[in-house]
Design an enzyme around this catalytic site. Structure first.
Site, PDB file in Angstrom:
ATOM      1  N   PHE A  15      59.359  62.753  -9.412  1.00 32.24           N
ATOM      2  CA  PHE A  15      58.510  62.381 -10.541  1.00 32.24           C
ATOM      3  C   PHE A  15      58.781  60.940 -10.954  1.00 32.24           C
ATOM      4  O   PHE A  15      59.919  60.571 -11.235  1.00 32.24           O
ATOM      5  CB  PHE A  15      58.763  63.309 -11.727  1.00 32.24           C
ATOM      6  N   GLY A  18      57.898  55.481 -14.720  1.00 33.58           N
ATOM      7  CA  GLY A  18      58.045  54.055 -15.016  1.00 33.58           C
ATOM      8  C   GLY A  18      57.785  53.281 -13.735  1.00 33.58           C
ATOM      9  O   GLY A  18      56.762  53.471 -13.078  1.00 33.58           O
ATOM     10  N   GLU A  92      68.509  54.264  -9.327  1.00 38.93           N
ATOM     11  CA  GLU A  92      68.443  54.772 -10.706  1.00 38.93           C
ATOM     12  C   GLU A  92      69.806  54.993 -11.350  1.00 38.93           C
ATOM     13  O   GLU A  92      69.900  55.050 -12.563  1.00 38.93           O
ATOM     14  CB  GLU A  92      67.652  56.091 -10.741  1.00 38.93           C
TER      15      GLU A  92
END
Length: 179
Positions: A15, A18, A92
């Site tokens: 998903f 951003g 991330e």
């Protein structure tokens, strides 16, 4: 519309809410508009690497609890899943501000899949929480990191959402004052 859980053990769903929406950086075989219940997109993470530094932090998006978030679901082929997860962890989890979770995601056709998502860790020192609009604008204006300047990140995310037919009022306001 199907509401049963789609369980495709051969592929990985990811998903993006951003920069992953407009710059995924990994191979995928399908991309779909999707939404996640229980979390919302928020400029709530002090960026110390990608869009800022510890001395001069920028502000990036996190999935924070409550609400609903529209974004993009990417289906990654089984043979690319391991390398994709490795890539996403490198990208991330640079400062471990996000928690890696597999969450139910509703695709645009109503199917529900379990998708890899990164939610903000509210206990992490980079969690900014709710900031005033003026503080958000100040941080975004001044942020610059290894991935570029912070206003470009906010603008690109806003433009991608608009292209999907999604309005994010905060990103829209921030973008307007940046122009």
């Amino acid at each position: 519309m199907s509401v049963e859980m789609q369980d495709d053990a051969t592929d990985l769903w990811v998903f993006g809410y951003g920069s992953l929406m407009w710059r995924p950086g990994f191979p995928f075989v399908e991309q779909r508009h999707a939404h996640l219940h229980g979390y919302h997109r928020s400029l709530c993470v002090f960026s110390h690497v990608h869009r800022g530094s510890p001395e001069k932090p920028g502000l990036v998006l996190g999935l924070d609890r409550g609400g609903r978030c529209h974004g993009v679901a990417f289906r990654v082929a089984k043979e690319e899943a391991e390398s994709t997860v490795h890539y996403l962890r490198e990208r991330e989890q640079v400062t471990s501000v996000y928690l890696e979770r597999h969450l139910p995601l509703r695709l645009d056709d109503g199917h529900i899949v379990r998708a890899l998502a990164y939610i903000v860790d509210r206990a992490h020192p980079q969690y900014a929480g709710r900031l005033s609009f003026d503080e958000i604008v100040r941080l975004v204006r001044n942020g610059k990191g290894i991935s570029g300047i912070n206003p470009d990140y906010v603008r690109s995310t806003h433009e991608h959402l608009v292209g999907m037919g999604v309005v994010d009022p905060l990103l829209q306001r921030v973008t307007q004052v940046m122009d």
